[in-house]
Design a protein around this motif. Structure first.
Motif, PDB file in Angstrom:
ATOM      1  N   GLY A 141      48.480  36.675  46.196  1.00  0.00           N
ATOM      2  CA  GLY A 141      47.657  36.655  45.003  1.00  0.00           C
ATOM      3  C   GLY A 141      46.914  37.956  44.831  1.00  0.00           C
ATOM      4  O   GLY A 141      47.148  38.922  45.561  1.00  0.00           O
ATOM      5  N   PRO A 142      46.017  37.994  43.857  1.00  0.00           N
ATOM      6  CA  PRO A 142      45.261  39.218  43.607  1.00  0.00           C
ATOM      7  C   PRO A 142      44.215  39.442  44.686  1.00  0.00           C
ATOM      8  O   PRO A 142      43.711  38.476  45.270  1.00  0.00           O
ATOM      9  N   GLY A 143      43.909  40.709  44.959  1.00  0.00           N
ATOM     10  CA  GLY A 143      42.833  40.983  45.904  1.00  0.00           C
ATOM     11  C   GLY A 143      43.003  42.280  46.651  1.00  0.00           C
ATOM     12  O   GLY A 143      44.032  42.959  46.545  1.00  0.00           O
ATOM     13  N   GLY A 144      41.971  42.608  47.397  1.00  0.00           N
ATOM     14  CA  GLY A 144      41.935  43.792  48.230  1.00  0.00           C
ATOM     15  C   GLY A 144      41.695  43.394  49.677  1.00  0.00           C
ATOM     16  O   GLY A 144      41.900  42.240  50.047  1.00  0.00           O
ATOM     17  N   ARG A 168      47.054  43.540  45.269  1.00  0.00           N
ATOM     18  CA  ARG A 168      47.684  42.259  45.582  1.00  0.00           C
ATOM     19  C   ARG A 168      47.633  42.074  47.090  1.00  0.00           C
ATOM     20  O   ARG A 168      47.701  43.037  47.844  1.00  0.00           O
ATOM     21  N   ILE A 169      47.519  40.826  47.527  1.00  0.00           N
ATOM     22  CA  ILE A 169      47.602  40.535  48.949  1.00  0.00           C
ATOM     23  C   ILE A 169      48.755  39.586  49.208  1.00  0.00           C
ATOM     24  O   ILE A 169      49.068  38.711  48.388  1.00  0.00           O
ATOM     25  N   ILE A 170      49.407  39.801  50.333  1.00  0.00           N
ATOM     26  CA  ILE A 170      50.478  38.918  50.781  1.00  0.00           C
ATOM     27  C   ILE A 170      50.234  38.659  52.262  1.00  0.00           C
ATOM     28  O   ILE A 170      50.064  39.595  53.042  1.00  0.00           O
ATOM     29  N   LEU A 171      50.179  37.403  52.613  1.00  0.00           N
ATOM     30  CA  LEU A 171      50.026  36.992  54.000  1.00  0.00           C
ATOM     31  C   LEU A 171      51.242  36.141  54.347  1.00  0.00           C
ATOM     32  O   LEU A 171      51.511  35.145  53.668  1.00  0.00           O
ATOM     33  N   ALA A 172      51.991  36.574  55.347  1.00  0.00           N
ATOM     34  CA  ALA A 172      53.182  35.845  55.781  1.00  0.00           C
ATOM     35  C   ALA A 172      52.975  35.394  57.216  1.00  0.00           C
ATOM     36  O   ALA A 172      52.555  36.182  58.061  1.00  0.00           O
ATOM     37  N   MET A 173      53.254  34.122  57.473  1.00  0.00           N
ATOM     38  CA  MET A 173      53.098  33.575  58.821  1.00  0.00           C
ATOM     39  C   MET A 173      54.346  32.805  59.205  1.00  0.00           C
ATOM     40  O   MET A 173      54.823  31.977  58.436  1.00  0.00           O
ATOM     41  N   LEU A 180      45.180  31.982  44.992  1.00  0.00           N
ATOM     42  CA  LEU A 180      46.306  32.350  45.832  1.00  0.00           C
ATOM     43  C   LEU A 180      47.416  31.320  45.723  1.00  0.00           C
ATOM     44  O   LEU A 180      47.159  30.115  45.699  1.00  0.00           O
ATOM     45  N   ASP A 181      48.643  31.817  45.648  1.00  0.00           N
ATOM     46  CA  ASP A 181      49.821  30.951  45.646  1.00  0.00           C
ATOM     47  C   ASP A 181      50.261  30.725  47.079  1.00  0.00           C
ATOM     48  O   ASP A 181      50.121  31.603  47.932  1.00  0.00           O
ATOM     49  N   VAL A 182      50.828  29.554  47.331  1.00  0.00           N
ATOM     50  CA  VAL A 182      51.289  29.191  48.670  1.00  0.00           C
ATOM     51  C   VAL A 182      52.720  28.677  48.583  1.00  0.00           C
ATOM     52  O   VAL A 182      53.049  27.885  47.691  1.00  0.00           O
ATOM     53  N   ALA A 183      53.562  29.130  49.507  1.00  0.00           N
ATOM     54  CA  ALA A 183      54.918  28.596  49.626  1.00  0.00           C
ATOM     55  C   ALA A 183      55.187  28.382  51.111  1.00  0.00           C
ATOM     56  O   ALA A 183      54.754  29.174  51.945  1.00  0.00           O
ATOM     57  N   ALA A 184      55.885  27.302  51.419  1.00  0.00           N
ATOM     58  CA  ALA A 184      56.287  27.015  52.799  1.00  0.00           C
ATOM     59  C   ALA A 184      57.767  26.706  52.801  1.00  0.00           C
ATOM     60  O   ALA A 184      58.269  26.009  51.913  1.00  0.00           O
ATOM     61  N   GLU A 185      58.467  27.252  53.780  1.00  0.00           N
ATOM     62  CA  GLU A 185      59.905  27.060  53.841  1.00  0.00           C
ATOM     63  C   GLU A 185      60.343  26.944  55.282  1.00  0.00           C
ATOM     64  O   GLU A 185      59.929  27.741  56.142  1.00  0.00           O
TER      65      GLU A 185
END
Length: 86
Positions: free
Chosen positions: A13-16, A49-54, A79-84
């Motif tokens: 999502g958006p952010g710093g 934009r920020i992206i956090l991947a775990m 923030l958007d969330v996706a799980a796969e």
């Protein structure tokens, strides 16, 4: 790991830098009640934009609850969330 399933969680999502830290804290707090192992974490802060991947090891049956809780906690942060499953 004792868990049979691997999954990836993507939060974006958006952010710093400050929003990325907040996102990490919220995600870790949200995941804490679940029985899982965090295998890897990568984060990107680019173009406001920020992206956090775990990558997590978890019980496959818990993934939908994990995703639901993350979506509920991350929505107020825009923030958007996706799980796969992997």
């Amino acid at each position: 790991s004792a868990f049979k399933s691997q999954a990836i969680l993507l939060i974006s999502g958006p952010g710093g830098p400050a929003e990325l830290e907040t996102a990490k804290n919220v995600v870790n707090e949200t995941l804490s009640p679940f029985s899982l192992v965090i295998e890897d974490v990568q984060s990107i802060n680019m173009a406001d934009r920020i992206i956090l991947a775990m990558q997590i090891a978890c019980d496959e049956a818990h993934l939908s609850a994990i995703e639901k809780d993350l979506k509920m906690k991350c929505a107020p942060l825009n923030l958007d969330v996706a799980a796969e499953l992997l």
